[in-house]
Design an enzyme around this catalytic site. Sequence first.
Site, PDB file in Angstrom:
ATOM      1  N   LYS A  97       0.798  -1.240   0.000  1.00  0.00           N
ATOM      2  CA  LYS A  97       0.000   0.000   0.000  1.00  0.00           C
ATOM      3  C   LYS A  97       0.823   1.278   0.000  1.00  0.00           C
ATOM      4  O   LYS A  97       0.358   2.336   0.420  1.00  0.00           O
ATOM      5  CB  LYS A  97      -1.043   0.042   1.163  1.00  0.00           C
TER       6      LYS A  97
ATOM      7  N   HIS B  37       7.347  -7.096  -2.277  1.00  0.00           N
ATOM      8  CA  HIS B  37       7.053  -6.648  -0.914  1.00  0.00           C
ATOM      9  C   HIS B  37       7.985  -7.344   0.073  1.00  0.00           C
ATOM     10  O   HIS B  37       7.801  -7.240   1.276  1.00  0.00           O
ATOM     11  CB  HIS B  37       5.622  -7.025  -0.506  1.00  0.00           C
TER      12      HIS B  37
ATOM     13  N   SER C  30      -4.972   2.925   3.887  1.00  0.00           N
ATOM     14  CA  SER C  30      -5.110   2.292   2.579  1.00  0.00           C
ATOM     15  C   SER C  30      -5.297   0.774   2.736  1.00  0.00           C
ATOM     16  O   SER C  30      -6.142   0.156   2.091  1.00  0.00           O
ATOM     17  CB  SER C  30      -3.880   2.619   1.733  1.00  0.00           C
TER      18      SER C  30
END
Length: 285
Positions: free
Chosen positions: A42, A97, A127
């Site tokens: 995010k 990530h 988010s």
Amino acid sequence: SSESVQYHGLLLPPVAHTLESLEYAQHFSVEDTDVFGVTYPKSGTVWMQEILPLVLNGGDLTPIQTIPNWDRVPWLEETRLAKVVDRLKSPRALVSHFPYYLMPQSLHTSKAKVIYIMRNPKDVMVSSYYFHRMAGFLEDPGTFDEFMEKFLEGKVLFGKWTDHVKGWRLAKLGDRILYITYEEMVKDLPEALRHISDFLGRNLSEETIQKIAEHCSFKSMKANQMSNFSLVPKKYMDSEKSNFFRKGVVGDWKNHFNTEQLARFTSVIRKELEGESFSLPWSLD
Ligand code: A3P
């Protein structure tokens, strides 16, 4: 199943991540010309999937108009990578990530480059909260308060925000890593694109920079079928509950945190980063 995958103590999403894909990622053979866009979830990952091919190819729109983002700039850790790897042309762009310690061994001996995007953790959390509501494969986030506790404890996908940032800020990659913030990109995308293209050794004309900025705006990306996840079945991502391209702004946390939540959030993050040799680019309170 909606059970998260556990890997080296890390919680990973229950779709597109398997023990095999994670092992594949760790042993991925990195090429010198590879570029990784790395984020805590995010923080602007999908934005990088739009930007990187355009900067690398000098503004040719073909990839962003014809290839879905997950095949265009695949996630290092996802099952899809092994299926599309042969189709990727050098210089390859990938996103990840992963925390620093899980990156492929060959990253360290290669000349590959990394762009690490950070976003104010309060906006990251907001988010992520909405993403948990719309993504059918993720647990319901519960109340904002409940989600905040999970976030601060690191009982969320890819672990604690502070661990991710610490690992990457202290990464020993010398001038092969560029740190950039989501906030800088929102404030002045052309300027951020100039930094990115300089870092990647591309000498782009001002006209090309402007063209790329236009195609990577929130509005253009939200309308791009190859980027807006409208090709994903509704059971996985339900845009009626919340759009993936939700707001794209800085400071939406102000509409979500009360005074008490803010104080707690700030004190936990501060404490975890106390004594570190880097400072955060935003004020936390
Ligand atoms: P919001 O939920 O705050 O709107 P990721 O790709 O890492 O999952 O990050 C998603 C976040 O980046 C979402 O934030 C999304 O709206 C935002 N985003 C994606 N593309 C953007 C763009 N072109 N401009 C601004 N924000 C963008």
